[in-house]
Design an enzyme around this catalytic site. Structure first.
Site: not given
Ligand code: IDP
Ligand code: MG
Length: 132
Positions: A9, A49, A57, A85, A91, A102, A112, A115, A126
């Site tokens: 990212k 997303y 957010f 993962r 996350t 992370r 974070n 991805h 993807e």
């Molecule tokens: P992942 O990246 O671990 O698969 P996802 O739930 O798919 O997690 O969410 C995608 C991205 O959205 C996360 O990596 C993060 O950048 C952002 N994100 C997810 N949940 C939150 C949150 O609760 N607050 C702020 N940003 C979030």
């Molecule tokens: Mg995800």
């Protein structure tokens, strides 16, 4: 051989830790078979997303993900979807243990660093989305 879609990212690029992260992927024994640096736009993020569009957010997530270039990769290896993962960590940065990407670098849930596809099915979607 399994494949997954990995994306470093904008924070990883800005903080100059892409080398460190790529090194961890290679040290694990996975192969990077495609890699490119590019910029995202809101339209592709609404696809990528789509499960988060209704979250409060989401606007911040789009602003962050379009704030600079990302690095997209296809990574190959046995069970690489779950393996990546595990290397990434969860996350939420507060839950990510030291030793994970992370856990070692993130101090924000939005920013974070990385991805990784969450299933083999989504990996194929993807890879098609970002590599055609
Ligand atoms: P992942 O990246 O671990 O698969 P996802 O739930 O798919 O997690 O969410 C995608 C991205 O959205 C996360 O990596 C993060 O950048 C952002 N994100 C997810 N949940 C939150 C949150 O609760 N607050 C702020 N940003 C979030
Ligand atoms: Mg995800």
């Amino acid at each position: 051989m399994e494949r997954t879609y990995i994306m470093l990212k904008p924070d990883a690029v800005k903080r100059k830790v892409i080398g460190n992260i790529i090194s961890r992927i290679e040290s694990k024994g996975y192969s990077i078979t495609s890699m490119k640096m590019f910029n995202l736009d809101e339209a592709i993020l609404k696809d990528h997303y789509s499960h988060l569009i209704d979250k409060p957010f989401f606007p911040d997530l789009v602003a962050f993900m379009t704030s600079g270039p990302v690095i997209g990769m296809i990574v190959e290896g046995d069970d690489v979807v779950v393996g990546m993962r595990n290397l990434m960590g969860p996350t939420k940065w507060v839950e990510a243990m030291p030793g994970t990407i992370r856990g070692d670098f993130a101090n924000s849930t939005t920013e974070n660093l990385i991805h990784g596809s969450d299933s083999v099915e989504n990996a194929n979607i993807e890879i098609k989305r970002f590599f055609g």
